[in-house]
Design a protein around this motif. Structure first.
Motif, PDB file in Angstrom:
ATOM      1  N   PRO A  12     -38.790  -8.021 -10.590  1.00 58.78           N
ATOM      2  CA  PRO A  12     -38.864  -8.246 -12.037  1.00 58.78           C
ATOM      3  C   PRO A  12     -37.636  -7.749 -12.803  1.00 58.78           C
ATOM      4  O   PRO A  12     -37.241  -8.357 -13.796  1.00 58.78           O
ATOM      5  N   GLU A  13     -36.996  -6.691 -12.335  1.00 61.11           N
ATOM      6  CA  GLU A  13     -35.855  -6.139 -13.073  1.00 61.11           C
ATOM      7  C   GLU A  13     -34.642  -7.071 -13.093  1.00 61.11           C
ATOM      8  O   GLU A  13     -33.740  -6.902 -13.896  1.00 61.11           O
ATOM      9  N   HIS A  14     -34.618  -8.084 -12.227  1.00 58.93           N
ATOM     10  CA  HIS A  14     -33.498  -9.026 -12.207  1.00 58.93           C
ATOM     11  C   HIS A  14     -33.674 -10.189 -13.187  1.00 58.93           C
ATOM     12  O   HIS A  14     -32.722 -10.924 -13.459  1.00 58.93           O
ATOM     13  N   VAL A  15     -34.882 -10.362 -13.716  1.00 57.46           N
ATOM     14  CA  VAL A  15     -35.158 -11.469 -14.631  1.00 57.46           C
ATOM     15  C   VAL A  15     -34.317 -11.339 -15.910  1.00 57.46           C
ATOM     16  O   VAL A  15     -33.771 -12.320 -16.415  1.00 57.46           O
ATOM     17  N   ARG A  16     -34.159 -10.132 -16.413  1.00 58.02           N
ATOM     18  CA  ARG A  16     -33.370  -9.914 -17.633  1.00 58.02           C
ATOM     19  C   ARG A  16     -31.927 -10.378 -17.439  1.00 58.02           C
ATOM     20  O   ARG A  16     -31.348 -11.037 -18.306  1.00 58.02           O
ATOM     21  N   THR A  17     -31.358 -10.064 -16.285  1.00 60.70           N
ATOM     22  CA  THR A  17     -29.982 -10.487 -16.003  1.00 60.70           C
ATOM     23  C   THR A  17     -29.887 -12.010 -15.976  1.00 60.70           C
ATOM     24  O   THR A  17     -28.953 -12.585 -16.529  1.00 60.70           O
ATOM     25  N   ALA A  18     -30.860 -12.658 -15.357  1.00 67.69           N
ATOM     26  CA  ALA A  18     -30.866 -14.123 -15.304  1.00 67.69           C
ATOM     27  C   ALA A  18     -30.929 -14.715 -16.713  1.00 67.69           C
ATOM     28  O   ALA A  18     -30.236 -15.684 -17.022  1.00 67.69           O
ATOM     29  N   ARG A  19     -31.742 -14.113 -17.578  1.00 69.91           N
ATOM     30  CA  ARG A  19     -31.842 -14.584 -18.976  1.00 69.91           C
ATOM     31  C   ARG A  19     -30.502 -14.455 -19.689  1.00 69.91           C
ATOM     32  O   ARG A  19     -30.072 -15.366 -20.401  1.00 69.91           O
ATOM     33  N   LEU A  20     -29.848 -13.305 -19.526  1.00 72.24           N
ATOM     34  CA  LEU A  20     -28.576 -13.063 -20.203  1.00 72.24           C
ATOM     35  C   LEU A  20     -27.487 -14.023 -19.706  1.00 72.24           C
ATOM     36  O   LEU A  20     -26.719 -14.570 -20.506  1.00 72.24           O
ATOM     37  N   VAL A  21     -27.420 -14.236 -18.399  1.00 71.43           N
ATOM     38  CA  VAL A  21     -26.425 -15.149 -17.832  1.00 71.43           C
ATOM     39  C   VAL A  21     -26.701 -16.571 -18.322  1.00 71.43           C
ATOM     40  O   VAL A  21     -25.781 -17.289 -18.732  1.00 71.43           O
ATOM     41  N   ALA A  22     -27.961 -16.985 -18.300  1.00 73.88           N
ATOM     42  CA  ALA A  22     -28.310 -18.341 -18.739  1.00 73.88           C
ATOM     43  C   ALA A  22     -27.923 -18.562 -20.201  1.00 73.88           C
ATOM     44  O   ALA A  22     -27.367 -19.608 -20.550  1.00 73.88           O
ATOM     45  N   ALA A  23     -28.193 -17.593 -21.059  1.00 74.85           N
ATOM     46  CA  ALA A  23     -27.851 -17.731 -22.483  1.00 74.85           C
ATOM     47  C   ALA A  23     -26.335 -17.802 -22.675  1.00 74.85           C
ATOM     48  O   ALA A  23     -25.846 -18.606 -23.475  1.00 74.85           O
ATOM     49  N   ALA A  24     -25.598 -16.986 -21.932  1.00 74.95           N
ATOM     50  CA  ALA A  24     -24.138 -16.992 -22.058  1.00 74.95           C
ATOM     51  C   ALA A  24     -23.556 -18.328 -21.606  1.00 74.95           C
ATOM     52  O   ALA A  24     -22.683 -18.899 -22.270  1.00 74.95           O
ATOM     53  N   VAL A  25     -24.039 -18.860 -20.487  1.00 78.83           N
ATOM     54  CA  VAL A  25     -23.528 -20.133 -19.984  1.00 78.83           C
ATOM     55  C   VAL A  25     -23.963 -21.273 -20.907  1.00 78.83           C
ATOM     56  O   VAL A  25     -23.191 -22.196 -21.174  1.00 78.83           O
ATOM     57  N   ALA A  26     -25.185 -21.202 -21.428  1.00 76.79           N
ATOM     58  CA  ALA A  26     -25.665 -22.234 -22.368  1.00 76.79           C
ATOM     59  C   ALA A  26     -24.803 -22.257 -23.627  1.00 76.79           C
ATOM     60  O   ALA A  26     -24.437 -23.331 -24.115  1.00 76.79           O
ATOM     61  N   ARG A  27     -24.463 -21.088 -24.132  1.00 80.30           N
ATOM     62  CA  ARG A  27     -23.610 -20.996 -25.330  1.00 80.30           C
ATOM     63  C   ARG A  27     -22.251 -21.640 -25.042  1.00 80.30           C
ATOM     64  O   ARG A  27     -21.760 -22.444 -25.814  1.00 80.30           O
ATOM     65  N   ARG A  28     -21.667 -21.295 -23.910  1.00 79.15           N
ATOM     66  CA  ARG A  28     -20.372 -21.850 -23.526  1.00 79.15           C
ATOM     67  C   ARG A  28     -20.445 -23.364 -23.331  1.00 79.15           C
ATOM     68  O   ARG A  28     -19.496 -24.098 -23.620  1.00 79.15           O
ATOM     69  N   ALA A  29     -21.600 -23.858 -22.866  1.00 78.57           N
ATOM     70  CA  ALA A  29     -21.776 -25.294 -22.615  1.00 78.57           C
ATOM     71  C   ALA A  29     -21.952 -26.096 -23.895  1.00 78.57           C
ATOM     72  O   ALA A  29     -21.852 -27.316 -23.873  1.00 78.57           O
ATOM     73  N   GLY A  30     -22.236 -25.398 -25.009  1.00 80.68           N
ATOM     74  CA  GLY A  30     -22.382 -26.103 -26.279  1.00 80.68           C
ATOM     75  C   GLY A  30     -23.810 -26.276 -26.754  1.00 80.68           C
ATOM     76  O   GLY A  30     -24.077 -27.087 -27.636  1.00 80.68           O
ATOM     77  N   VAL A  31     -24.743 -25.524 -26.174  1.00 84.29           N
ATOM     78  CA  VAL A  31     -26.123 -25.567 -26.660  1.00 84.29           C
ATOM     79  C   VAL A  31     -26.143 -24.937 -28.044  1.00 84.29           C
ATOM     80  O   VAL A  31     -25.516 -23.897 -28.273  1.00 84.29           O
ATOM     81  N   ALA A  42     -37.460 -19.414 -22.021  1.00 81.96           N
ATOM     82  CA  ALA A  42     -37.865 -20.352 -20.967  1.00 81.96           C
ATOM     83  C   ALA A  42     -37.364 -19.895 -19.597  1.00 81.96           C
ATOM     84  O   ALA A  42     -38.107 -19.938 -18.613  1.00 81.96           O
ATOM     85  N   VAL A  43     -36.125 -19.428 -19.537  1.00 79.84           N
ATOM     86  CA  VAL A  43     -35.580 -18.937 -18.271  1.00 79.84           C
ATOM     87  C   VAL A  43     -36.340 -17.688 -17.828  1.00 79.84           C
ATOM     88  O   VAL A  43     -36.659 -17.530 -16.648  1.00 79.84           O
ATOM     89  N   GLY A  44     -36.652 -16.815 -18.775  1.00 82.38           N
ATOM     90  CA  GLY A  44     -37.428 -15.620 -18.446  1.00 82.38           C
ATOM     91  C   GLY A  44     -38.789 -15.975 -17.864  1.00 82.38           C
ATOM     92  O   GLY A  44     -39.212 -15.396 -16.853  1.00 82.38           O
ATOM     93  N   GLU A  45     -39.473 -16.923 -18.477  1.00 78.92           N
ATOM     94  CA  GLU A  45     -40.786 -17.360 -17.966  1.00 78.92           C
ATOM     95  C   GLU A  45     -40.658 -17.977 -16.579  1.00 78.92           C
ATOM     96  O   GLU A  45     -41.442 -17.676 -15.680  1.00 78.92           O
ATOM     97  N   ALA A  46     -39.685 -18.867 -16.407  1.00 77.96           N
ATOM     98  CA  ALA A  46     -39.514 -19.546 -15.119  1.00 77.96           C
ATOM     99  C   ALA A  46     -39.147 -18.550 -14.014  1.00 77.96           C
ATOM    100  O   ALA A  46     -39.673 -18.628 -12.896  1.00 77.96           O
TER     101      ALA A  46
END
Length: 150
Positions: A12-31, A42-46
Motif C-alpha cells: 500500500p505504501e507504493h500507491v502514493r508514489t504511483a499517484r504522484l508520478v501519474a499526475a506529473a506525467v499527465a500534467r506534462r502530457a497536457g491533461v 483514479a490511479v490511487g483506486e486502481a
C-alpha cells in the motif's frame, strides 16, 4: 507516443508514489489542470485494487502501471497478475475456519466493486478486463497540445 512504465511491489505504501508520478506525467502530457485530481484519485483506486488483489491471492509479481501519451489523449493502464474468478472481480476470501466475514465488513468482492464504481465515476473513458491470469484497468483523458514557446 511516449510511454512511462512503473513497476512496484504490491504494498500500500507504493500507491502514493504511483499517484504522484501519474499526475506529473499527465500534467506534462497536457491533461487539463482541473482534471489532475481525478487522475490522482483514479490511479490511487486502481493501484489500491491491484495491491489488494495481489495480497489476497498471494501473488508476488509487481503491479504494473503504464502511462501512455498519445497525440490527443493520455492513458493509464494499471495491471495486476491476480487470478480473477469472473469479469466482475475476485471471489471473496473466506476467513479461517471457512466463516464468512461479519456483515458490517465489506467483502473483498464488495470492496472491488466499490473501487471500480469510484473509478467509473471519475473517468469517462474507462475499460476493465479480467481473467485467470490477471486484470487491466485502462483509463484515458483528453489532452490539449502544449503551447509552443517563442
Amino acid at each position: 507516443m511516449a510511454t512511462v512504465e512503473l513497476l512496484f511491489s504490491a504494498l500500500p505504501e507504493h500507491v502514493r508514489t504511483a499517484r504522484l508520478v501519474a499526475a506529473a506525467v499527465a500534467r506534462r502530457a497536457g491533461v487539463d489542470e482541473a482534471v489532475l485530481d481525478e487522475v490522482r484519485l483514479a490511479v490511487g483506486e486502481a493501484c489500491t485494487r491491484a495491491v489488494s488483489l495481489h495480497q489476497s491471492s498471494g501473488v508476488s509479481a509487481p503491479v504494473k502501471v503504464s502511462l501512455i501519451e498519445d497525440e490527443k489523449k493520455f492513458s493509464i493502464e494499471v495491471g495486476d497478475e491476480a487470478p480473477h474468478a469472473n469479469a466482475s472481480g475476485p471471489v471473496p476470501a473466506a476467513r479461517a475456519g471457512g466463516e464468512p466475514p461479519p456483515a458490517e465488513e465489506p467483502t473483498a468482492e464488495e470492496e472491488d466493486e466499490m473501487g471500480l464504481a469510484v473509478i467509473s465515476g471519475l473517468v469517462d473513458d474507462v475499460e476493465v478486463t479480467a481473467g485467470e491470469t490477471g486484470g487491466l484497468i485502462r483509463m484515458s483523458w483528453p489532452t490539449t497540445p502544449a503551447s509552443v514557446l517563442p
